[in-house]
Design a protein around this motif. Structure first.
Motif, PDB file in Angstrom:
ATOM      1  N   MET A 116       0.822  -1.262   0.059  1.00 39.31           N
ATOM      2  CA  MET A 116      -0.042   0.089   0.219  1.00 39.31           C
ATOM      3  C   MET A 116       0.668   1.254  -0.018  1.00 39.31           C
ATOM      4  N   LEU A 119       2.475   1.839  -3.424  1.00 38.00           N
ATOM      5  CA  LEU A 119       1.464   2.469  -4.335  1.00 38.00           C
ATOM      6  C   LEU A 119       1.142   3.664  -4.227  1.00 38.00           C
ATOM      7  N   ALA A 120       0.922   4.320  -2.776  1.00 42.10           N
ATOM      8  CA  ALA A 120       0.482   5.570  -2.357  1.00 42.10           C
ATOM      9  C   ALA A 120       1.605   6.604  -2.865  1.00 42.10           C
ATOM     10  N   PHE A 121       2.940   6.170  -2.574  1.00 39.45           N
ATOM     11  CA  PHE A 121       4.133   6.997  -3.022  1.00 39.45           C
ATOM     12  C   PHE A 121       3.995   7.027  -4.699  1.00 39.45           C
ATOM     13  N   GLN A 123       1.664   7.232  -6.567  1.00 36.19           N
ATOM     14  CA  GLN A 123       0.579   8.148  -7.008  1.00 36.19           C
ATOM     15  C   GLN A 123       1.044   9.660  -6.676  1.00 36.19           C
ATOM     16  N   THR A 124       1.988   9.612  -5.669  1.00 35.12           N
ATOM     17  CA  THR A 124       2.703  11.193  -5.226  1.00 35.12           C
ATOM     18  C   THR A 124       3.098  11.385  -6.666  1.00 35.12           C
ATOM     19  N   PHE A 127       0.886  12.669  -9.347  1.00 39.03           N
ATOM     20  CA  PHE A 127       0.163  13.717  -9.098  1.00 39.03           C
ATOM     21  C   PHE A 127       1.307  15.089  -9.264  1.00 39.03           C
ATOM     22  N   THR A 131       0.952  18.032 -11.687  1.00 40.61           N
ATOM     23  CA  THR A 131       0.766  19.257 -11.145  1.00 40.61           C
ATOM     24  C   THR A 131       2.155  20.116 -12.255  1.00 40.61           C
ATOM     25  N   MET A 246      -0.807   4.324 -12.051  1.00 40.72           N
ATOM     26  CA  MET A 246      -0.765   3.632 -11.419  1.00 40.72           C
ATOM     27  C   MET A 246      -1.080   2.063 -12.454  1.00 40.72           C
TER      28      MET A 246
ATOM     29  N   PRO B 231      -8.900   3.466 -10.011  1.00 42.26           N
ATOM     30  CA  PRO B 231      -7.284   3.590  -9.157  1.00 42.26           C
ATOM     31  C   PRO B 231      -7.275   4.765  -8.358  1.00 42.26           C
ATOM     32  N   GLU B 232      -7.637   6.043  -8.850  1.00 51.95           N
ATOM     33  CA  GLU B 232      -7.558   7.094  -7.906  1.00 51.95           C
ATOM     34  C   GLU B 232      -8.084   7.052  -6.563  1.00 51.95           C
ATOM     35  N   LEU B 234      -8.900   4.125  -5.074  1.00 50.16           N
ATOM     36  CA  LEU B 234      -8.122   3.051  -4.482  1.00 50.16           C
ATOM     37  C   LEU B 234      -6.882   3.532  -3.777  1.00 50.16           C
ATOM     38  N   GLY B 235      -6.110   4.534  -4.495  1.00 47.86           N
ATOM     39  CA  GLY B 235      -5.009   5.135  -4.047  1.00 47.86           C
ATOM     40  C   GLY B 235      -5.365   5.947  -2.884  1.00 47.86           C
ATOM     41  N   PHE B 238      -5.935   3.848   0.484  1.00 49.84           N
ATOM     42  CA  PHE B 238      -4.905   3.399   0.870  1.00 49.84           C
ATOM     43  C   PHE B 238      -4.147   4.255   1.558  1.00 49.84           C
ATOM     44  N   VAL B 239      -4.173   5.579   1.129  1.00 47.19           N
ATOM     45  CA  VAL B 239      -3.604   6.747   1.983  1.00 47.19           C
ATOM     46  C   VAL B 239      -4.408   6.855   3.217  1.00 47.19           C
ATOM     47  N   VAL B 242      -3.306   3.864   5.410  1.00 45.65           N
ATOM     48  CA  VAL B 242      -1.884   4.146   5.952  1.00 45.65           C
ATOM     49  C   VAL B 242      -1.980   5.240   6.921  1.00 45.65           C
ATOM     50  N   TRP B 270      -4.028  26.341  -3.592  1.00 43.01           N
ATOM     51  CA  TRP B 270      -3.205  25.684  -4.779  1.00 43.01           C
ATOM     52  C   TRP B 270      -3.893  24.683  -5.409  1.00 43.01           C
ATOM     53  N   GLU B 272      -4.183  23.409  -8.297  1.00 44.79           N
ATOM     54  CA  GLU B 272      -3.405  22.289  -9.176  1.00 44.79           C
ATOM     55  C   GLU B 272      -2.860  21.335  -8.125  1.00 44.79           C
ATOM     56  N   GLY B 273      -2.214  21.739  -6.953  1.00 45.83           N
ATOM     57  CA  GLY B 273      -1.786  20.687  -5.946  1.00 45.83           C
ATOM     58  C   GLY B 273      -2.508  20.204  -5.133  1.00 45.83           C
ATOM     59  N   SER B 275      -4.641  17.508  -5.019  1.00 52.04           N
ATOM     60  CA  SER B 275      -4.438  15.947  -4.956  1.00 52.04           C
ATOM     61  C   SER B 275      -2.863  15.793  -4.310  1.00 52.04           C
ATOM     62  N   LEU B 276      -2.155  16.494  -4.780  1.00 60.18           N
ATOM     63  CA  LEU B 276      -0.495  16.398  -4.478  1.00 60.18           C
ATOM     64  C   LEU B 276      -0.425  16.340  -3.057  1.00 60.18           C
ATOM     65  N   TYR B 279      -0.995  13.466  -0.712  1.00 60.64           N
ATOM     66  CA  TYR B 279       0.376  12.525  -0.590  1.00 60.64           C
ATOM     67  C   TYR B 279       1.124  13.208   0.411  1.00 60.64           C
ATOM     68  N   MET B 282       0.089  12.278   3.721  1.00 60.45           N
ATOM     69  CA  MET B 282       0.573  10.902   4.168  1.00 60.45           C
ATOM     70  C   MET B 282       2.180  10.754   4.352  1.00 60.45           C
ATOM     71  N   ALA B 283       2.795  11.191   3.780  1.00 57.65           N
ATOM     72  CA  ALA B 283       4.285  11.260   3.849  1.00 57.65           C
ATOM     73  C   ALA B 283       4.566  11.690   5.292  1.00 57.65           C
TER      74      ALA B 283
END
Lengths: 324, 297
Positions: A116, A119-121, A123-124, A127, A131, A246, B231-232, B234-235, B238-239, B242, B270, B272-273, B275-276, B279, B282-283
């Motif tokens: 997981m 997969l998540a990274f 996706q980073t 995007f 962007t 993905m 897929p989006e 699902l991603g 997962f985030v 996590v 922002w 455009e960013g 969705s970014l 993540y 999450m990090a």
């Protein structure tokens, strides 16, 4: 143990088989471009196989390295005017660095959490590429990616514009990667990876720093996948956003598993199967991924060793018949 | 952030309030998706990579059932039930055969299912997305003083909060919930104590997937239905898992709301960013708490 023995025993045989396939591919297939595509994806699947088949690590984020390799090498060539070798080295180093970063954050988690996180990274990365459309072209992709000729120290050696010349170049790189991976697997490092796959806590109890070994394998895999990504960008002279999506990670995993994990030759077969299937079926029926979905389910339910596993058991059955 | 002044600041404040409410709605959708994923994983130790595909199916069922019946409430009832029924059949015929295999094979099979769902949606509804009208009863805005907010989005927040509460009651206060929780600790023990564990597995799988379908039906009128949304989604699920920690109801709620708020607030700062930043969040959480906010090591 038995598995190790067979892979050692097959060593000479499988290397020859890979060589034979590489020679036959452009002769059998209608275009050298298609053959090149197969070999490039075989490289990506091989890198994924190194992790999954030997280290037991399923990375669902290989598309991140593949895409990063395509984008960064292309950007270096377009904006930095660098040559072929430098562009490829940039991709390899970038792939290794990104893999190190992702690995640092995810490698301590095992099993499904690792899947997981990767997969998540990835996706980073998707995007990020989406962007930064000023650089990557966003949805439209990065256009006009060059394919410079091979030159060393300012001396032009070989022009790679022709499809066959480029195929030979990619096939040689693949052979080098294959032999390198073979050496890695047969080294103590490779045996340790297998030990980690079989029983991580035991490997760790024996005194191996398992995290360190897994990190190394992950970094190596990232570097090889990024190299494949860079070669792919040069092949189609274009970097679509799909390269880092993905679906790319998914395809790399599918090729690896269809071919059979734990066998490097399998990666070549898996990549060949998926690329050819896409090539043939997509012209007949654009909804062919539906058949791929059905195939995946059938493979898991009926043929878990993958194509190569199926061939192996068939050979095994035939030789046993001979003995009887 | 600039200091808020009474005259010019009021508009800004309203804008932020608007985005916070949007974020809550989005967050509740993410919660519904992720809690389904988490419940399935907790009991069945099975990762459903087709979860995003079932969300997409929910969106399309919202479109199709509204076209067919014209009744939103019926759609809201039937849509998730159809998705859950499909999941129930799938568990009985396919998923059950592969429980004993390693996770890799679970992933391959459910990736296959996701591909089948996606391509079937294109075959039935075409490759271009469908927009879904907001149901008549929930059109317009609710006015609170100087502040106006779309009725449907408010309904979305309240309704999914109610569903969340019912789900919590189901898991914490009923026999079924007790069995699911006990099964998450030790499937074998529950089975030995005389419970038909297979029946429990089928029901839980259908419930978890049905929740993804419900999230799809609910978000249909806001974001429409597109074949490639799986897929989006699902991603993002997962985030959330996590961040919150796998197998945690509270984690799915907090993680879902956090991600919804981050995404929605970033849209003003922002776009455009946005969705970014999901993540990025999450990090950040992973760096500080490697096992998630409510996860066990």
């Amino acid at each position: 143990m038995k598995r190790l023995m067979t892979s050692k025993g097959l060593f000479g045989g499988t290397t020859l088989a890979v060589l034979a396939i590489l020679v036959l591919l452009p002769l059998v297939l209608p275009s050298a471009t298609l053959a090149t595509e197969i070999v490039i994806f075989a490289m990506a699947a091989l890198a994924c196989n190194l992790l999954l088949g030997y280290g037991g690590l399923l990375s669902f984020g290989q598309g991140l390295f593949f895409g990063a390799g395509s984008y960064l090498s292309a950007l270096a060539m377009i904006h930095g005017g660098v040559g072929l070798v430098t562009a490829l080295v940039i991709a390899i180093v970038a792939g290794a660095l990104i893999a190190t970063f992702v690995g640092m954050l995810s490698i301590r988690r095992t099993g499904i959490y690792f899947v997981m996180l990767t997969l998540a990274f990835s996706q980073t990365g998707y995007f990020l590429a989406y962007t930064l459309s000023k650089w990557t072209g966003g949805d439209n992709g990065l256009l006009d990616v060059p394919r410079p000729g091979l030159s060393l120290f300012g001396v032009d050696l070989v022009d790679l514009k022709g499809a066959h010349a480029y195929y030979v170049f990619v096939a040689l790189i693949f052979m080098a990667v294959y032999v390198g991976a073979r050496r890695v697997i047969d080294s103590p490092f490779g045996s340790t990876l297998v030990a980690i796959r079989e029983n991580e806590s035991r490997a760790s109890a024996v005194g191996f720093d398992t995290r360190h070994f897994k990190m190394l394998a992950f970094t190596l895999s990232g570097a090889v996948t990024a190299l494949a990504g860079a070669l792919y960008g040069m092949l189609i002279n274009y970097v679509p956003l799909d390269n880092i999506a993905m679906a790319m990670s998914e395809n790399i995993v599918i090729m690896t598993v269809i071919g059979g994990t734990g066998s490097l030759l399998g990666s070549l077969l898996g990549a060949g199967t998926l690329v050819l299937m896409g090539e043939i079926l997509s012209s007949i029926w654009p909804r062919w991924p539906l058949l791929l979905g059905v195939l995946l389910i059938l493979i898991v339910v009926f043929l878990r060793g993958g194509v190569w596993g199926g061939v192996e058991s068939l050979i095994g059955r035939m030789t046993r018949k001979d003995e009887a | 952030m600039p200091p808020l002044r009474p005259n010019s600041g009021c508009g800004m404040l309203n804008l932020y309030l608007f985005q916070i409410l949007n974020g809550l709605g989005l967050g509740m959708i993410y919660f519904l998706i992720s809690v389904g994923l988490t419940i399935i994983f907790g009991l069945l130790n099975f990762v459903n990579f087709a979860h995003g595909g079932f969300f997409m199916l929910g969106c399309y069922l919202c479109y199709a059932l509204l076209q067919l019946t014209g009744q939103f409430w019926l759609t809201l009832l039937l849509g998730p039930l159809i998705v859950a029924a499909l999941a129930w059949v799938m568990e009985k015929t396919l998923i059950r055969r592969i429980y004993h295999l390693p996770h890799t094979f679970h992933i391959l099979v459910t990736v296959g299912v996701a591909l089948i769902l996606q391509e079937s949606a294109i075959i039935v509804w075409g490759p271009i997305g469908k927009s879904i009208p907001i149901p008549e009863a929930l059109q317009g805005v609710v006015i609170m003083g100087k502040f106006a907010y779309p009725k449907y989005r408010l309904f979305l927040i309240l309704f999914s909060a109610a569903i969340g509460f019912i789900l919590w009651l189901l898991l914490e206060r009923t026999r079924f919930g007790a069995l699911v929780r006990a099964g998450s600790e030790s499937t074998e023990m529950v089975s030995l104590l005389g419970t038909n564990i297979y029946k429990l597995f089928s029901l839980t799988f259908a419930l978890g997937v049905g929740l993804a379908g419900l999230a799809g039906v609910l978000s249909g009128p806001i974001r429409g239905a597109q074949p490639f949304m799986g897929p989006e989604v699902l991603g993002i699920a997962f985030v959330v898992v996590v961040i919150g920690g796998m197998g945690s109801f509270l984690g799915a709620l907090v993680g879902g709301l956090l991600i919804g708020l981050v995404q929605s607030l970033m849209t003003t700062i922002w776009p455009e960013g946005a969705s970014l930043m999901i993540y990025g969040a999450m990090a950040a959480v992973i760096l500080l708490r490697p096992y998630g906010l409510f996860g066990r090591a």
